[in-house]
Write a protein that holds these residues in place. Sequence first.
Motif, PDB file in Angstrom:
ATOM      1  N   TRP A  93     -22.339 -15.104  -5.404  1.00 62.76           N
ATOM      2  CA  TRP A  93     -21.163 -14.275  -5.140  1.00 62.76           C
ATOM      3  C   TRP A  93     -21.625 -12.901  -4.676  1.00 62.76           C
ATOM      4  O   TRP A  93     -22.684 -12.403  -5.086  1.00 62.76           O
ATOM      5  N   CYS A 118     -18.589 -18.371 -15.698  1.00 61.88           N
ATOM      6  CA  CYS A 118     -17.826 -19.583 -15.398  1.00 61.88           C
ATOM      7  C   CYS A 118     -17.595 -20.385 -16.668  1.00 61.88           C
ATOM      8  O   CYS A 118     -18.484 -20.497 -17.510  1.00 61.88           O
ATOM      9  N   LEU A 135     -10.146 -16.705 -12.074  1.00 62.81           N
ATOM     10  CA  LEU A 135      -9.975 -17.270 -10.743  1.00 62.81           C
ATOM     11  C   LEU A 135     -10.548 -18.677 -10.727  1.00 62.81           C
ATOM     12  O   LEU A 135     -11.365 -19.025 -11.581  1.00 62.81           O
ATOM     13  N   ARG A 138     -13.973 -22.518  -7.220  1.00 62.49           N
ATOM     14  CA  ARG A 138     -13.977 -22.813  -5.787  1.00 62.49           C
ATOM     15  C   ARG A 138     -12.718 -22.214  -5.159  1.00 62.49           C
ATOM     16  O   ARG A 138     -11.595 -22.643  -5.463  1.00 62.49           O
ATOM     17  N   ALA A 139     -12.929 -21.254  -4.282  1.00 65.95           N
ATOM     18  CA  ALA A 139     -11.792 -20.622  -3.621  1.00 65.95           C
ATOM     19  C   ALA A 139     -11.096 -21.639  -2.719  1.00 65.95           C
ATOM     20  O   ALA A 139     -11.744 -22.533  -2.165  1.00 65.95           O
ATOM     21  N   ASN A 143      -8.592 -19.988   2.302  1.00 70.88           N
ATOM     22  CA  ASN A 143      -9.074 -18.597   2.307  1.00 70.88           C
ATOM     23  C   ASN A 143     -10.033 -18.370   3.471  1.00 70.88           C
ATOM     24  O   ASN A 143     -10.788 -19.270   3.850  1.00 70.88           O
ATOM     25  N   ARG A 158     -16.989 -17.287   1.570  1.00 67.98           N
ATOM     26  CA  ARG A 158     -15.562 -17.604   1.453  1.00 67.98           C
ATOM     27  C   ARG A 158     -14.867 -16.533   0.621  1.00 67.98           C
ATOM     28  O   ARG A 158     -15.295 -16.207  -0.496  1.00 67.98           O
ATOM     29  N   ASP A 159     -13.808 -15.942   1.147  1.00 69.56           N
ATOM     30  CA  ASP A 159     -13.057 -14.906   0.436  1.00 69.56           C
ATOM     31  C   ASP A 159     -12.476 -15.479  -0.858  1.00 69.56           C
ATOM     32  O   ASP A 159     -11.906 -16.566  -0.874  1.00 69.56           O
ATOM     33  N   CYS A 160     -12.623 -14.738  -1.955  1.00 70.35           N
ATOM     34  CA  CYS A 160     -12.136 -15.187  -3.259  1.00 70.35           C
ATOM     35  C   CYS A 160     -10.698 -14.797  -3.518  1.00 70.35           C
ATOM     36  O   CYS A 160     -10.168 -15.043  -4.613  1.00 70.35           O
ATOM     37  N   ALA A 164      -8.904 -10.806  -6.507  1.00 61.66           N
ATOM     38  CA  ALA A 164     -10.302 -10.443  -6.729  1.00 61.66           C
ATOM     39  C   ALA A 164     -10.659  -9.184  -5.964  1.00 61.66           C
ATOM     40  O   ALA A 164     -11.366  -8.295  -6.483  1.00 61.66           O
ATOM     41  N   HIS A 181     -17.795 -15.865  -1.807  1.00 62.60           N
ATOM     42  CA  HIS A 181     -18.575 -16.900  -2.486  1.00 62.60           C
ATOM     43  C   HIS A 181     -19.328 -17.712  -1.446  1.00 62.60           C
ATOM     44  O   HIS A 181     -18.769 -18.130  -0.427  1.00 62.60           O
TER      45      HIS A 181
END
Length: 336
Positions: A93, A118, A135, A138-139, A143, A158-160, A164, A181
């Motif tokens: 991240w 996590c 959250l 896995r987004a 996204n 990948r945008d969370c 976030a 991520h």
Amino acid sequence: MGTAGSTALARLGLPATGRPAWLGVAALGAAAVALGAVAWHRARSRRPRRLQQVGTVAQLCIYPLKSGKGVPVSEAECTALGLRSGQLRDRFWLVINEKGNMVTARQEPRLLLVSLTCDGDSLTLSAAYTADLRLPVRAPQSNAVHSCRVHGLEIQGRDCGEEAAQWITHFLDTQPCRLVHFEPHMQLRNSRQIKDKFRPTDQVAYSDASPYLVLSEASLADLNSRLKKKVKAANFRPNIVISGCSMFAEDSWDRLCIRDVELQRVMACSRCILTTVNPDTGIMSKKEPLETLKSYRLCDPADQKLYGKSPLFGQYFVLKNPGTISVGDPVYLLGE
């Protein structure tokens, strides 16, 4: 020529007739040498290599968020991209600014106070005096995927999500930021483009250059003996801390074996201003322990092209053989 000789020549793809006897004998001799060499190499590959215990695993630490708080674990899987424990992956991240550039504790020291953990399929962001944010690990695929830059090299993330982004931006209270991520299908960064001591095949996600940083307790104790205010291993963010060895023994460990795991040393880690951030307060001094390290841990002048004028503390390793390791495991130096 006898039946045995004919058979041996046939195995070599040579005709058994039409050649002088001496040539058949020579061919048999060559066959014997070749078969003997194969047998020797097979025996050598089966022969156990020399193992010399050099210490014990004292700490294992995963840093899921680049520049975030470390997560101590008692056991971890060693992968090509670093330590893994369940859904936690080392430096998977990343915080970025509006331009996609990485944001680390070098620019935002308070980032060291952010914990990312996590639990099952849930991700939790937490920090002192701030409400936790949960959250999905896995987004959603809907996204956006951002093009990011880590030490000048392009990599995706990948945008969370908006929650976030707001949480990180509010906590740092400086500039708009987003959390991204790394996903396994994304293109990795090549370590050799960062430091040419790495192999062309060595790759990382959001780590600076290497998937593993190894440090010994004795080296940290030696540094603290020179400081007025002691520092922690967390100042240097090692993945594996080794006990039971002499100070700076890690500088000479070329290949380590822990259970089935084999690690190959690449180079020393040159230290920067991030080490001067107190991991408990998120306050940067810009002086210690960096200034003290500079007084006795600079590289050999011949290596200045590689390390510059930064002091060296800890060693970068890459994975040669995967497996699982635990705190308390013996650490061996692997020899031939």
